[in-house]
Design a protein around this motif. Structure first.
Motif: not given
Length: 641
Positions: A177-184, A195-200
């Motif tokens: 799992a990672v957290r998005v710091v800068e979104a594309h 931004a700040d969403e959690i990716i499983q």
């Protein structure tokens, strides 16, 4: 008709006539009896009944409502300690005696062999079981001041960041799992990021069009990221904030947390020195409340503690005391002032914060005092949030201003010299107020304004028109301007021209005199400047004597002296009442400051005081004489220079 009307009820002919008339209305062939109005339905009574009121009243909680247990029934495989076996065999309260000493390193309390304990009741304690990096077991309370930083389960992924999706796909080990710091920003729905969403992360898959894809879930939405998302930034730290233990237990166990140094910024922190804990589970541990003979502490002992103890029965004449104690147990707050002698002492920030007894707190919240306190706390919280929002908005505006400045600076540096600068927006014309209307004059309207006279014929244009009929294409319709080289118009009278020439000649003479005077003073300045420089070169160098070292006062600054607050050049007659008070303090007459202030004694009043006035102000004769001498010192005329 007579059969439908009752004439027997009225007592008089008048009342009978009145009754017949009111109960009849004109119809076909005469008066017809009015039909009777049906009875009005009764309105339901909305007031609650006495029984419902009695049912809605909340009574104060009794001893049976509190989670206090005097007996225990455990399966045989869970009776692992002497304490658990003893509590399953008898009803509390009971006295026990320790057969062996029980000492935990780092704990301030030691249990010695032969100590007598009185076991009171059993309760469930909310506990988080954790271990340190050195393998030491800890039992952490739920409610404490300490905040924790959530870490990944794999220690190799602590504080790891990835620039771009390709770097994340090439990571070894791959985080779950990672957290998005800068979104594309992407036009594809399965690549949409915030931004700040959690990716499983679930793994990878191959796509014929997009190549290798990273698949997973973002909340309830599936994601399929390609390597084209090169501006994205990810981190393995799933939460940017610090959380109290009450929020940590809402996550899935096991967990890894770190105790951050909140006094330092992110760049100043040393992550290697900060303590890391492994949280195993959250459970409701059964504990017993006990007191020791000759000890003021209240102890909370878990049932799994391997303590060697035996039952110590009391004499028959003292057993009635044990039956009296259970009435006090509902009033005991198990989170306040309770000592755990079975583990080492925790840091102050990790110790349990006392919590109110919940049933008592519910009753208090329903009272007027509780509601008022809750409203005050809510209003204070709202005001704090408003201030935080205002500060955040100001910071956002400042950052936006800085960002715009750097953008404009970079665009100016990157612009080629041949490229013209960007167009500036048109400036708004300055505000010109309308001239005030003079009193006594009528208001000016657009109809009363004088009309512009017609334009005189252009001599140049007329001459050209005589030779060329297409003059409109060669010349615009401009007015002729008078020759500015001629000082006066041709029709100016001779005496006016003579007077103007005399004035101009006079001004010219004055200007020449001022010019000569200015050149003279410039020469004088240059001469004096040269003499000054020559004197400086010829003068011997100045040698300054070294001053002795003065003792430095304690501290980093000099403390203010009230006597320094007095004006040094202000005459005494101009002193105000506070300055008179400072004057008295300076000359050690502090006890008269209040009475002088109460009587409004200023500088003029002070000069006019006599011995009788000073005695009325409760001054002694010696103090009166001292004040008179000090006043005369200030009123002496200055010495001639």
């Amino acid at each position: 008709m007579s059969g439908n009307i009752d004439f027997s009820r009225p007592s008089s002919n008048f009342e009978a006539t009145k009754t017949r008339t009111s109960n009849m209305y004109p119809g076909h062939g005469g008066y017809v009896a009015r039909p009777r109005t049906p009875p009005r339905p009764e309105k339901p009574d909305k007031r609650p009944s006495v029984s419902s009121l009695d049912a809605g009243i909340k009574t104060l909680p009794g001893p049976e409502d509190f989670p206090r247990t005097l007996t225990l029934d455990l399966p045989s495989d869970e009776r692992t300690s002497d304490l658990a076996k003893l509590l399953c065999e008898m009803k509390l309260p009971q006295c026990v005696k320790l057969n062996e000493s029980f000492v935990v390193p780092g704990c301030s309390t030691a249990l010695r062999e032969g100590d007598i304990f009185l076991l009171h009741f059993i309760y469930e304690n909310e506990t988080v079981h954790a271990t340190t990096s050195k393998g030491k077991n800890l039992r952490l309370p739920i409610y404490a001041q300490q905040k924790y930083e959530i870490l990944p389960l794999d220690p190799r992924l602590d504080d790891v960041s990835y620039c771009g999706t390709k770097a994340l796909m090439d990571a070894d080990p791959l985080p779950t799992a990672v957290r998005v710091v800068e979104a594309h920003c992407s036009i594809r729905k399965d690549e949409d990021q915030e931004a700040d969403e959690i990716i499983q992360i679930h793994g990878f898959e191959e796509d014929e069009e997009r190549g290798r894809l990273l698949i997973g879930m973002s909340g309830s939405s599936p994601i399929r990221y390609s390597t084209d998302l090169n501006t994205s930034q990810y981190t393995t730290m799933l939460s940017p904030d610090f959380h109290p233990m009450a929020e940590v237990i809402e996550r899935k166990f096991p967990q890894r947390v770190r105790i951050p140094d909140e006094k330092k910024s992110f760049g100043e922190r040393n992550f290697k020195e900060e303590k890391v804990l492994n949280l195993k589970k959250f459970s409701l541990d059964k504990c017993v409340i006990a007191t020791r003979a000759g000890d003021d502490h209240i102890y909370s002992i878990p049932l799994t503690t391997p303590m060697k103890m035996v039952h110590n029965p009391m004499a028959m004449k003292d057993k009635h005391v044990l039956s009296i104690l259970p009435a006090l147990y509902p009033l005991v707050n198990t989170s306040w002032g309770v000592v755990d002698p079975t583990q080492e002492a925790l840091n102050t920030s990790m110790e349990a914060i006392p919590q109110p007894i919940r049933l008592v707190m519910d009753v208090w919240f329903n009272s007027e005092e509780g509601k008022r306190r809750a409203c005050d706390a809510s209003n204070t919280r709202v005001e704090n949030l408003k201030e935080t929002i205002e500060m955040t908005l100001l910071e956002m505006r400042r950052m936006k201003t800085d960002l715009d400045f750097f953008k404009n600076k970079n665009s100016a540096l990157n612009r080629s010299p041949d490229q013209p600068p960007p167009l500036r927006p048109p400036r708004t014309p300055p505000y010109q107020p309308k001239p005030k209307q003079l009193p006594g004059l009528p208001e000016e309207s657009s109809n009363d304004r004088p009309k512009i006279p017609p334009r005189p014929p252009n001599s140049r244009k007329s001459s050209v028109s005589s030779t060329n009929g297409n003059n409109d294409q060669l010349y615009d319709d401009y007015e002729l301007v008078t020759d500015i080289t001629s000082p006066f118009p041709k029709d100016t009278p001779g005496d006016v021209m003579k007077a103007v020439r005399e004035v101009l000649a006079k001004k010219e003479m004055e200007l020449q005199e001022k010019t000569q005077e200015l050149s003279h003073w410039k020469k004088q300045y240059e001469t004096v400047k040269k003499e000054n420089e020559s004197l400086k070169k010829a003068a011997p160098p100045v040698v300054y004597e070294e001053l002795p070292d003065f003792p430095q006062p304690e501290g980093d600054y000099l403390e203010p002296n009230p006597s320094n607050l007095l004006p040094r050049t202000l005459p005494l007659r101009n002193y105000t009442v506070p300055q008179v008070g400072e004057f008295l303090r300076k000359h050690e007459l502090d006890k008269y400051v209040d009475i002088f202030r109460a009587n409004g004694v200023d500088g003029k009043f002070l000069l006019a005081l006599t011995d009788e006035h000073m005695s009325e102000l409760q001054m002694t004769r010696l103090h009166s004489l001292k004040l008179t001498l000090e006043v005369k010192k200030l009123e002496l005329p200055p010495l001639p220079l």
